[in-house]
Design a protein around this motif. Structure first.
Motif, short mmCIF file in Angstrom:
data_model
loop_
_atom_site.label_atom_id
_atom_site.label_comp_id
_atom_site.label_asym_id
_atom_site.label_seq_id
_atom_site.Cartn_x
_atom_site.Cartn_y
_atom_site.Cartn_z
N LYS A 196 12.24 -49.76 34.56
CA LYS A 196 11.39 -49.33 33.45
C LYS A 196 11.61 -50.23 32.24
O LYS A 196 12.75 -50.54 31.89
CB LYS A 196 11.70 -47.87 33.10
CG LYS A 196 11.29 -46.89 34.21
CD LYS A 196 11.75 -45.48 33.89
CE LYS A 196 11.54 -44.51 35.05
NZ LYS A 196 10.14 -44.33 35.45
N ALA A 197 10.50 -50.59 31.62
CA ALA A 197 10.56 -51.49 30.46
C ALA A 197 10.31 -50.72 29.18
O ALA A 197 9.47 -49.82 29.14
CB ALA A 197 9.51 -52.58 30.61
N SER A 198 11.05 -51.09 28.14
CA SER A 198 10.80 -50.54 26.81
C SER A 198 10.80 -51.67 25.79
O SER A 198 11.67 -52.55 25.84
CB SER A 198 11.88 -49.53 26.40
OG SER A 198 11.92 -48.45 27.32
N VAL A 199 9.83 -51.61 24.90
CA VAL A 199 9.76 -52.61 23.84
C VAL A 199 8.87 -52.05 22.73
O VAL A 199 7.96 -51.27 23.00
CB VAL A 199 9.23 -53.97 24.38
CG1 VAL A 199 7.84 -53.83 24.95
CG2 VAL A 199 9.28 -55.06 23.34
N SER A 200 9.18 -52.42 21.50
CA SER A 200 8.34 -51.93 20.40
C SER A 200 8.25 -52.97 19.29
O SER A 200 9.10 -53.87 19.19
CB SER A 200 8.92 -50.63 19.82
OG SER A 200 10.15 -50.90 19.18
N LEU A 201 7.24 -52.82 18.49
CA LEU A 201 7.10 -53.67 17.31
C LEU A 201 6.23 -52.97 16.29
O LEU A 201 5.57 -51.97 16.59
CB LEU A 201 6.51 -55.04 17.68
CG LEU A 201 5.22 -55.11 18.49
CD1 LEU A 201 4.00 -54.77 17.67
CD2 LEU A 201 5.05 -56.52 19.04
N GLU A 202 6.27 -53.49 15.07
CA GLU A 202 5.37 -53.01 14.03
C GLU A 202 4.38 -54.11 13.69
O GLU A 202 4.72 -55.30 13.81
CB GLU A 202 6.18 -52.60 12.79
CG GLU A 202 6.95 -51.32 13.03
CD GLU A 202 7.98 -51.05 11.94
OE1 GLU A 202 7.74 -51.45 10.78
OE2 GLU A 202 9.02 -50.46 12.26
N ASN A 203 3.20 -53.71 13.25
CA ASN A 203 2.15 -54.69 12.95
C ASN A 203 1.75 -54.63 11.48
O ASN A 203 1.49 -53.55 10.96
CB ASN A 203 0.89 -54.39 13.77
CG ASN A 203 1.03 -54.85 15.22
OD1 ASN A 203 1.63 -55.88 15.49
ND2 ASN A 203 0.45 -54.09 16.13
N ASP A 204 1.66 -55.80 10.86
CA ASP A 204 0.93 -55.91 9.60
C ASP A 204 -0.49 -56.33 9.97
O ASP A 204 -0.67 -57.35 10.62
CB ASP A 204 1.56 -56.98 8.70
CG ASP A 204 2.79 -56.44 7.99
OD1 ASP A 204 2.87 -55.21 7.81
OD2 ASP A 204 3.67 -57.25 7.65
N ILE A 205 -1.46 -55.53 9.55
CA ILE A 205 -2.85 -55.76 9.98
C ILE A 205 -3.69 -56.17 8.78
O ILE A 205 -3.65 -55.51 7.74
CB ILE A 205 -3.42 -54.48 10.61
CG1 ILE A 205 -2.57 -54.09 11.82
CG2 ILE A 205 -4.88 -54.68 11.02
CD1 ILE A 205 -2.72 -52.65 12.23
N THR B 171 14.02 -54.13 26.72
CA THR B 171 15.09 -53.56 27.54
C THR B 171 14.53 -53.09 28.88
O THR B 171 13.42 -52.56 28.95
CB THR B 171 15.80 -52.39 26.83
OG1 THR B 171 14.83 -51.38 26.55
CG2 THR B 171 16.44 -52.83 25.53
N ILE B 172 15.32 -53.34 29.90
CA ILE B 172 14.91 -53.01 31.26
C ILE B 172 16.01 -52.13 31.85
O ILE B 172 17.19 -52.53 31.85
CB ILE B 172 14.79 -54.30 32.13
CG1 ILE B 172 14.00 -55.39 31.40
CG2 ILE B 172 14.24 -53.96 33.51
CD1 ILE B 172 12.52 -55.21 31.35
N ARG B 173 15.62 -50.96 32.36
CA ARG B 173 16.62 -50.05 32.90
C ARG B 173 16.21 -49.56 34.28
O ARG B 173 15.03 -49.57 34.63
CB ARG B 173 16.79 -48.83 32.00
CG ARG B 173 17.23 -49.19 30.57
CD ARG B 173 17.56 -47.96 29.78
NE ARG B 173 16.44 -47.03 29.77
CZ ARG B 173 16.57 -45.72 29.85
NH1 ARG B 173 17.76 -45.17 29.96
NH2 ARG B 173 15.51 -44.93 29.83
N GLY B 174 17.21 -49.14 35.04
CA GLY B 174 16.92 -48.47 36.30
C GLY B 174 17.18 -49.29 37.54
O GLY B 174 17.16 -48.77 38.65
N GLY B 175 17.48 -50.57 37.37
CA GLY B 175 17.79 -51.39 38.54
C GLY B 175 19.29 -51.45 38.75
O GLY B 175 20.03 -50.59 38.25
N GLU B 176 19.75 -52.45 39.44
CA GLU B 176 21.18 -52.56 39.70
C GLU B 176 21.96 -52.79 38.41
O GLU B 176 23.13 -52.45 38.32
CB GLU B 176 21.44 -53.68 40.71
CG GLU B 176 21.16 -53.21 42.13
CD GLU B 176 21.16 -54.35 43.14
OE1 GLU B 176 21.70 -55.42 42.81
OE2 GLU B 176 20.60 -54.15 44.23
N SER B 177 21.32 -53.46 37.45
CA SER B 177 21.95 -53.56 36.14
C SER B 177 20.86 -53.46 35.07
O SER B 177 19.69 -53.68 35.35
CB SER B 177 22.73 -54.86 36.01
OG SER B 177 22.03 -55.92 36.62
#
Ligand SMILES: [Zn+2]
Length: 557
Positions: free
Chosen positions: A291-300, A107-113
């Motif tokens: 601003k960028a937001s992203v997340s994930l979970e890892n199997d290690i 997700t990207i926030r803070g610009g025109e859209s």
């Protein structure tokens, strides 16, 4: 029989009208090599076996690895090699396998859209850090052009910008990509290491970025989004490190060009204009004001993958080594084809090269041991960033200073016999003369790779050895076909790249014409055998980036 064939390496006279003739004519004494006894049956049966669904695409650390490494070692033994690592056929390669799950949208926030981009179709991302959950939240986005910091070229895309904790957005390839010639700050049309995605992430980490996203662009990347997607989804492998990847960025990945264009537009910037600006020396990084937001979970999962190694001891100089390399691994289960097939079988890439190691071993044993020892090394995790060859080169079983040189084989061309071979890195070392001598009998010619912009020199296992000074030659059957000329060759190559390469349809085909492959295999044999019979120590050419490294390594031996 051992006669000496004197090959005179004449200075290049290719430039018509060029009057300056260099003084030094190097002479190389290249031994003549008798025709090898190479088995097409070995090539066929091992390629078919390794690429069958039972091997599940040969991903490192899987049951497919177990089967593949067992088969290769058994075939090495049958061929008459000895185990290459003491009593063992294997060298453990410590890897960590990380499988991402529960990926959020980007997700990207803070610009025109605001935007929400989907994992897989719009972006891919993975974490080099061994953390169960990784997230980047509201991280400022900065466009850093090509993401290059090259002090020796006076070029720094990170000059005057602090990207610590930020998300850097980077172009693929290097700034003079797209020029016609090979002259330029970054090798002209040819890709330098600064153009490789691996470099981009390394530099972003050095700069302290939280995340690095490369804008995908088919031409400069040299492959389509489908290849990015298939290579980046599923389990990803890294070399085990003491700090668990703590010095890496949290997330690395790629974003589709269309998505990037939207982000630029929302910041009031034009992507195309910024791509042009990034080609100029003195380019300044651009705040994308979002601003960028992203997340994930890892199997290690920590895993010891394996290189397979066999040796044929030399008759008179057993402590001097010639090495053949080919990677046995491939991508495992991958993004399904429309018919539901989700196994990336890697028949051409690189069951063929692995089969070739066995066929060459058989032929070497039948011909009798050469003067020098010959190492047959099937490496793991090439597809994960040349990890198996890098591990061997950094932890060699036979000293690199005593390793005369080598030949790497990665994916045989199946289009039938060609009048040429294509050398990736032609002009780099004296091994070119060996290749030319090997081609002579069959009237074939060696050509430089037509697309140095694709950076193939950095994309297979020879590079791991070259980086540490060992002269390696890497060539493939060319595209100038005996039947159908260049048109036929280019069509076959395009079909492979578009429809098979790194996809579920790189499968064994019982109708393949193996005559071209066997011709190429003969050349691999002859080049290596000449190296194993001569007393010479072929070096990198004067001025080559690897020569000083080699001279230092040899001086220490
Ligand atoms: Zn390959």
């Amino acid at each position: 029989m051992k006669r000496s064939l004197l090959i005179f390496v004449l200075p290049a006279l290719a430039l018509a009208g060029c009057t300056k003739i260099e003084e030094e004519d190097a002479t190389l004494a290249l031994p003549e090599v008798a025709a090898p006894d190479l088995s097409v049956e070995t090539m066929k049966s091992i390629t078919e076996e390794l690429s069958s669904d039972a091997y599940e695409g040969r991903a490192p650390g899987t049951a497919g690895e177990e089967k593949a490494t067992k088969l290769i070692s058994a075939k090495f033994a049958e061929a008459g090699l000895e185990p290459g690592n003491g009593d063992s056929w294997f060298q453990d390669v410590p890897l960590v396998g990380i499988t991402a799950k529960n990926m959020s949208p980007l997700t990207i926030r803070g610009g025109e859209s605001d935007f929400s981009f989907d994992y897989g179709s719009d972006y891919v991302v993975a974490s080099y850090q061994e953390q169960p959950k990784v997230e980047v939240t509201d991280s400022d986005m900065v466009f850093v052009g090509y993401g290059i910091n090259a002090p020796e070229r006076g070029w720094n895309d990170y000059a005057d910008v602090d990207v610590k904790g930020k998300t850097v957005v980077i172009l693929v390839n290097d700034p003079d990509f797209g020029t016609e010639s090979l002259d330029g700050e970054f090798g002209g049309r040819a890709m330098t290491y600064y153009g490789r995605w691996t470099y981009k992430y390394e530099e972003a980490a050095r700069q302290g970025a939280a995340a690095a996203l490369i804008i995908h662009d088919t031409d400069p990347a040299a492959y389509g989004w489908n290849v990015v997607e298939s290579s980046w989804t599923g389990e990803q492998f890294y070399a085990q490190s003491a700090n668990g990847g703590a010095d890496q960025t949290k997330l690395n990945g790629w974003i589709q060009k269309e998505a990037a264009a939207k982000i630029f537009a929302a910041a009031g910037e034009d992507l195309a204009a910024q791509m042009r600006a990034a080609k100029e020396k003195g380019f300044k990084a651009v705040d994308l004001k979002q601003k960028a937001s992203v997340s994930l979970e890892n199997d290690i999962k920590k895993t010891d993958s394996k290189n397979v190694i066999g040796v044929l001891k030399g008759k008179t100089r057993p402590d001097e080594y010639v090495i053949y390399t080919a990677h046995w691994d491939h991508l495992g289960h991958c993004k399904p084809a429309p018919d539901g097939d989700d196994i990336c079988n890697g028949a051409i890439d690189n069951a063929t090269g692995t089969a070739a190691l066995v066929a060459l071993a058989e032929a070497y044993v039948k011909a009798g041991a050469p003067d020098r020892s010959v190492i047959f090394l099937a490496v793991t995790a090439e597809e994960s960033g040349l990890l198996g060859s890098k591990y061997y080169a950094e932890n060699p079983i036979y000293p690199l200073s005593q390793t005369v040189g080598g030949v790497n084989m990665d994916a045989f061309a199946m289009a039938g016999p060609a009048t040429n071979v294509v050398v990736v890195g032609k002009g780099k070392s004296e091994l070119d003369a060996y290749l030319e001598a090997a081609l002579k009998e069959d009237g074939r010619v060696a050509e430089a790779e037509p697309t140095p912009e694709k950076g193939f020199y950095y994309r297979s296992d020879h590079f791991s050895f070259a980086k540490l000074g060992v002269p390696m030659i890497y060539f493939e059957g060319g595209e100038d076909m005996v039947d159908g000329g260049r048109e036929a060759g280019e069509a076959a190559a395009k079909d492979y790249t578009d429809n098979r390469y790194h996809g579920p349809k790189d499968e064994y085909d019982p109708n393949w014409d193996w005559t071209g492959v066997m011709g190429d295999l003969k050349v691999y044999y002859t080049v290596g055998r000449m190296m194993a019979m001569t007393e010479d120590w072929p070096n990198w050419n004067e001025g080559d980036e690897f020569r000083a490294i080699r001279d230092k390594s040899r001086a220490g031996s």
